[in-house]
Design a protein around this motif. Structure first.
Motif, short mmCIF file in Angstrom:
data_model
loop_
_atom_site.label_atom_id
_atom_site.label_comp_id
_atom_site.label_asym_id
_atom_site.label_seq_id
_atom_site.Cartn_x
_atom_site.Cartn_y
_atom_site.Cartn_z
N TYR A 33 -14.47 -1.96 1.18
CA TYR A 33 -13.55 -3.38 0.10
C TYR A 33 -14.54 -4.60 -0.09
O TYR A 33 -15.15 -5.48 1.00
N PRO A 34 -13.28 -5.71 -0.03
CA PRO A 34 -13.89 -7.28 -0.48
C PRO A 34 -13.00 -8.04 0.39
O PRO A 34 -14.33 -8.72 0.66
N THR A 35 -12.65 -7.81 0.62
CA THR A 35 -11.49 -8.16 1.67
C THR A 35 -10.24 -7.79 2.63
O THR A 35 -10.05 -6.31 2.02
N PRO A 36 -9.35 -8.23 3.24
CA PRO A 36 -9.19 -7.58 4.01
C PRO A 36 -7.22 -7.38 3.46
O PRO A 36 -6.74 -6.04 3.66
N ALA A 37 -7.55 -7.53 2.51
CA ALA A 37 -5.55 -7.69 1.75
C ALA A 37 -6.38 -6.67 0.73
O ALA A 37 -4.98 -6.28 0.07
#
Length: 420
Positions: free
Chosen positions: A145-149
């Motif tokens: 994934y790129p971000t927690p979001a």
């Protein structure tokens, strides 16, 4: 984590499978007389110096060593066709980065694999950035994934004061959590590597702090611009623990991947704040650097004497001018198999027996030597730090169950402070 020497074959897989042409030429020259033997010694010395520098020098740009053959549409949706290698033919969910890292796609199930054709076709689950259809080359990664979001988690961007400036971090809060998970990525990776664990940490009732540290391309570089293999980076983890304590945490659990595991162990050993560390979860950790470096020398077909020279240069003050290190690194002090009884913090180690980058043997041996404190959970099939990618349900179940027991039976650090 990535350590490499030049090769004449680019496979796109983690392990280097062919020696450099000049390494083979050196071996050939060993049998043609005294003059040639002198040349071999000189070449081995040069290779040892190069190897030592590669180990401690951060890579500023990633090698796009994986060809993207085609992007197609099928009854299963969008798919990508890639060369078949030891990475791309393993089941699970991964990432394909392209356009110098500006492009990022999440890659899923294998739909077609024909060994005789040398290609594999896999699902494209999501494209987070870039135009995959126009991409020609990229690299394979376990950082999904790129971000927690992107994981569906609430995200705060915070800055942690460290030497030479501030280090960016992601804070993923769990309401009411008094124990924080400090997540430490591996060598050559970034905090995105740790995103695979945030859902598990949240379910365990932990707030997560995914940190950057010196020389990782996000945090400030160290004064010498060199990796400390854990012997310097632990100070940035200590800074993260201090940040957590100043922002509502009562104690922490360290999560570490690869060299992040070595960094976590050094933090638990050296930091004055170690009394706040309640447990450690280590994925594919470096337990013994001498073992890892010897393995890489062998994989890269580096002559034994050159490999030993590389280790000596890293470990001794006389090698500083050649390695660029501000101070030598005591590799023996990072042999936790020898120091097994010194680990007193409950520790879970998850490590694949098929890890061809950091051999699992020291992890298993460490647990055998200190079974009351260390739990070893072996996986199979997964490459380096890709246990979650291959079997996320098992990874999450093991970590959750273990954390429940470890945090339940461990006393609060306030009970240890008498006499401090």
């Amino acid at each position: 984590m990535a350590i490499s020497v030049p090769t004449d074959v680019s496979t796109g897989s983690t392990a280097v499978r062919s020696a450099a042409p000049w390494v083979r030429w050196t071996a050939f020259g060993a049998g043609i007389g005294a003059a040639a033997s002198t040349a071999v010694v000189a070449a081995a010395s040069g290779l040892g110096i190069y190897f030592a520098r590669q180990v401690v020098t951060p890579v500023r740009t990633r090698d796009e060593n994986l060809e993207i053959l085609a992007v197609t549409e099928s009854e299963f949706g969008r798919q990508v066709i890639l060369p078949a290698n030891a990475d791309t033919t393993v089941d699970g969910t991964y990432s394909l980065y392209f356009d110098d890292g500006a492009g990022h796609a999440r890659i899923g199930a294998i739909r077609s694999y024909v060994p005789r054709e040398g290609t594999v076709q896999r699902d494209v689950e999501e494209v987070y950035s870039g135009d995959l259809g126009k991409a020609l080359r990229g690299w394979w990664s376990g950082s999904i994934y790129p971000t927690p979001a992107a994981v569906g988690m609430p995200q705060e961007d915070v800055e942690i004061p460290v030497e030479n400036g501030t280090a960016p971090a992601w804070l993923v809060r769990t309401p009411g959590a008094e124990t924080w998970a400090i997540m430490v990525h591996g060598r050559g990776a970034r905090r995105t590597e740790c995103l695979r664990a945030v859902r598990t940490a949240r379910e365990a009732g932990l707030t997560s702090l995914l940190i950057s540290y010196r020389n990782d391309g996000e945090a400030p570089y160290a004064s010498d611009g060199r990796y400390g293999l854990g012997l310097t980076e632990w100070q940035d983890v200590e800074a993260a623990i201090r940040f957590a304590l100043e922002n509502g945490a009562k104690d922490v659990v360290l999560f570490g991947w690869s060299m992040g595991g070595a960094i976590s162990l050094q933090t638990a050993d050296r930091s004055p704040l170690r009394r706040y560390i309640r447990a450690m979860v280590l994925d594919g950790p470096v337990i013994d650097w001498v073992n890892v470096l010897s393995h890489h020398a062998k994989v890269n077909r580096i002559p034994a004497q050159a490999g030993r020279l590389g280790q000596w240069l890293i470990s001794n003050a006389a090698g500083r001018a050649l390695t660029g290190l501000a101070a030598p690194l005591d590799l023996k002090s990072m042999d936790w198999v020898t120091r097994a009884e010194e680990i007193r913090i409950p520790t879970l180690i998850l490590h694949s027996k098929d890890d061809d980058f950091v051999p699992y043997g020291p992890s298993a041996e460490l647990a055998d030597k200190n079974p009351d404190v260390i739990t070893f959970e072996p996986f199979t099939e997964a490459g380096h730090t890709k246990e979650y990618n291959v079997d996320p349900e098992r990874w999450e179940r093991v970590v959750l169950n273990w954390l429940g027991n470890a945090l339940g039976r461990t006393r609060h650090p306030s009970e240890h402070r008498t006499g401090e």
